[in-house]
Design an enzyme around this catalytic site. Structure first.
Site, PDB file in Angstrom:
ATOM      1  N   CYS A 431       4.961   8.377  -0.583  1.00 11.13           N
ATOM      2  CA  CYS A 431       3.518   8.506  -0.418  1.00 11.13           C
ATOM      3  C   CYS A 431       3.213   9.922   0.040  1.00 11.13           C
ATOM      4  O   CYS A 431       3.870  10.447   0.939  1.00 11.13           O
ATOM      5  CB  CYS A 431       2.998   7.499   0.605  1.00 11.13           C
ATOM      6  SG  CYS A 431       1.217   7.604   0.891  1.00 11.13           S
ATOM      7  N   HIS A 473      -0.317   1.159  -5.957  1.00 11.93           N
ATOM      8  CA  HIS A 473      -0.168   2.004  -4.762  1.00 11.93           C
ATOM      9  C   HIS A 473      -1.485   2.719  -4.440  1.00 11.93           C
ATOM     10  O   HIS A 473      -1.911   2.756  -3.271  1.00 11.93           O
ATOM     11  CB  HIS A 473       0.948   3.018  -5.018  1.00 11.93           C
ATOM     12  CG  HIS A 473       1.222   3.954  -3.883  1.00 11.93           C
ATOM     13  ND1 HIS A 473       2.377   3.899  -3.134  1.00 11.93           N
ATOM     14  CD2 HIS A 473       0.496   4.983  -3.359  1.00 11.93           C
ATOM     15  CE1 HIS A 473       2.349   4.845  -2.211  1.00 11.93           C
ATOM     16  NE2 HIS A 473       1.211   5.521  -2.323  1.00 11.93           N
ATOM     17  N   GLU A 474      -2.144   3.278  -5.463  1.00 12.61           N
ATOM     18  CA  GLU A 474      -3.394   4.005  -5.216  1.00 12.61           C
ATOM     19  C   GLU A 474      -4.538   3.066  -4.860  1.00 12.61           C
ATOM     20  O   GLU A 474      -5.386   3.391  -4.014  1.00 12.61           O
ATOM     21  CB  GLU A 474      -3.757   4.860  -6.433  1.00 12.61           C
ATOM     22  CG  GLU A 474      -2.732   5.916  -6.784  1.00 12.61           C
ATOM     23  CD  GLU A 474      -2.311   6.752  -5.582  1.00 12.61           C
ATOM     24  OE1 GLU A 474      -3.177   7.114  -4.763  1.00 12.61           O
ATOM     25  OE2 GLU A 474      -1.099   7.027  -5.456  1.00 12.61           O
ATOM     26  N   HIS A 477      -4.488   2.407  -1.286  1.00 17.08           N
ATOM     27  CA  HIS A 477      -5.134   3.468  -0.503  1.00 17.08           C
ATOM     28  C   HIS A 477      -6.642   3.246  -0.416  1.00 17.08           C
ATOM     29  O   HIS A 477      -7.250   3.427   0.657  1.00 17.08           O
ATOM     30  CB  HIS A 477      -4.867   4.835  -1.139  1.00 17.08           C
ATOM     31  CG  HIS A 477      -3.578   5.473  -0.715  1.00 17.08           C
ATOM     32  ND1 HIS A 477      -3.276   5.748   0.598  1.00 17.08           N
ATOM     33  CD2 HIS A 477      -2.511   5.883  -1.443  1.00 17.08           C
ATOM     34  CE1 HIS A 477      -2.078   6.309   0.675  1.00 17.08           C
ATOM     35  NE2 HIS A 477      -1.590   6.403  -0.557  1.00 17.08           N
TER      36      HIS A 477
END
Length: 508
Positions: A431, A473-474, A477
């Site tokens: 990350c 993953h994004e 966020h």
């Protein structure tokens, strides 16, 4: 009442086992599961209620990758138990102190770096033993340069404009199995501006000479790097089981060098060397020496220096005794928010499209600019993504680019996962906001994502395998999560210096 030698040896085994287990961040139950033992067994061995067995010691050594330490403690216990110890016993050799099938072992490594007006001359000498079951026909070596180690942006620009070349390395390699010194051919594996990987081949014009199981050989290779491409640092990484490692720096005494060192391993963050670097002067040269026995696998030892007789503006890289720049500092240096910032824990604001199209395009432009900058800092062979909160922007926007750098990044506005496959796998993720580590994260192999277009319409796009992982993953966020929130409890993080798959795509 004093304990017997056998009891003390069993205690030493239990202590070694506990040290490596806790260093890997594993509970006793987790270790037992990985070894295939009953959950209570590890607890009983560490509590001295059970004596270790050979099978237990072999499995613990393999699972904890203890560089032979656990196996050696077991051998000491076993020899005492069977009455085989004594003052005249032969010293252990790799075939004894490592479990079968270990592969290539470094019995001794000596590395010397010499500073001269022309630059640096590096000589590496390794005594190898094949403790495996297959012949070895090649040996991988790495050469990495970093002109300004405390200023990665400047260093990357410098090496991009002045790349390291194989021609200037003047690489030479030799082998000696006791019958005389012979040259070795070599072949390039990776060729990058500041990094070279090279296969040393167990062959030359006179023929081939594999290193067969049970055989030993000494190899030596040397290369040169100009002062315009080498900063004031020298690092050794333990990539194979190693019995003894020694490092020597040969520097001009007239420049009044100051040398310090640091080490990292799987079980500890960067800290000072456990033993001091020794100096002695000879013929106008300052010779610094440092050595260690049985270094843990994947440990890294880094020596740095500065010349105190130079004026401050002549310092090669402005390096100080606090060591190198961490990976996270490089990310922070280009404006990426780091773990611990409140913004990374908050859901991002949705765009009102098309009314806020101009704002959305401005956010995406800023993400695109940073994506270009990132390519200068790191080889993202698995692909890369960046979300607006990582730039301190609380908007629901992210860019995701696959491993193919020529591919256009996928723009995600107001994304949400609406469906996912039941099939999952675990892969290591990194990350940008937590770049000093890698973590093993379970993810679905396919996800369906609903996201907005510039005109406010919404579409659903399916992503599979690597892109599914990157996109998920994004989106995490944008929902206020980091990948560590997805990891299975108890699974340890891996320091980026020890992560072995940098430069390789995920495997499916």
């Amino acid at each position: 009442m004093s304990t017997s030698p056998i009891e003390r040896a069993a205690d030493s085994f239990a202590a070694e086992l506990a040290r490596h287990r806790t260093g890997r961040g594993l509970s006793k139950k987790q270790l037992a599961t990985l070894m295939g033992f009953d959950p209570s067994y590890v607890s009983h061995v560490e509590g001295r209620r059970h004596r270790p067995t050979e099978d237990f010691a072999r499995r613990a050594e393999a699972v904890l990758e203890a560089s032979g330490a656990i196996w050696q403690r077991y051998r000491e216990y076993d020899e005492l138990r069977h009455g085989r110890s004594g003052p005249h016993r032969d010293p252990p050799v790799p075939g004894q102190w490592l479990p079968p099938g270990t592969g290539l072992v470094v019995e001794r490594e000596s590395a010397t770096l010499t500073h001269s007006d022309e630059g640096y001359h590096c000589v590496i000498r390794r005594e190898l033993y094949n403790a495996g079951t297959e012949p070895v026909t090649r040996y991988l070596v790495r050469v990495a340069v970093d002109r300004y180690p405390n200023d990665p942006g400047r260093s990357n620009r410098h090496h991009r404009e002045h790349p390291l070349t194989f021609a200037e390395l003047q690489l030479e390699a030799y082998r000696d199995d006791g019958g005389g010194r012979e040259p070795m051919h070599w072949r390039a594996k990776h060729d990058r501006d500041a990094f070279k990987e090279i296969w040393l081949l167990f062959e030359n014009a006179e023929g081939r000479f594999p290193l067969y199981p049970g055989d030993r050989v000494t190899i030596e290779y040397a290369y040169r790097v100009g002062r315009d491409k080498w900063g004031p640092w020298f690092q050794r990484a333990v990539r194979l089981p190693t019995r003894h490692l020694s490092v020597q720096l040969d520097l001009p005494a007239e420049l009044d060098p100051k040398v310090w060192g640091a080490e990292t391993s799987l079980s500890s963050e960067e800290g000072p060397l456990r033993t001091p670097v020794q100096r002695h002067d000879r013929d106008g040269r300052a010779i610094y020496e440092w050595a260690t026995d049985d270094p843990p696998l994947n440990a890294r030892y880094r020596l740095q220096w500065r010349f105190r007789s130079l004026p401050p503006d002549a310092e090669p890289d402005g390096a100080g005794p606090d060591g190198r720049v961490r990976a996270s500092d490089r990310m922070r240096g280009i404006g990426i928010v780091q773990r611990g910032d409140d913004l990374l824990q908050q859901p991002a604001h949705q765009f009102d499209l098309p009314r806020q199209e101009r704002i959305a395009r401005d956010v995406v432009d800023r993400l695109s600019a940073v994506l270009v900058r990132l390519d200068e800092l790191h080889p993202f062979s698995k692909g890369v993504g960046i979300a607006a909160p990582q730039l301190g922007l609380g908007w629901a926007a992210a860019l995701v680019r696959p491993a193919d750098r020529a591919a256009e990044p996928v723009v995600l506005l107001n994304p949400r996962i609406v469906d996912s496959a039941a099939e999952t796998d675990e892969q290591y993720e990194g990350c940008l906001s937590f770049f000093d580590h890698r973590g093993l994260v379970p993810r679905s192999l396919r996800i369906d994502v609903e996201h907005a277009q510039w005109d406010g319409s919404r579409v659903i796009t399916s992503f599979e395998y690597a892109m599914a992982r990157l996109v998920a993953h994004e989106i995490d966020h944008l929902e206020g999560h980091l990948y560590v929130d997805r990891m299975i409890p108890g699974v340890p993080l891996v320091p980026v210096e020890e992560y072995r798959d940098t430069g390789h795509p995920w495997r499916y």
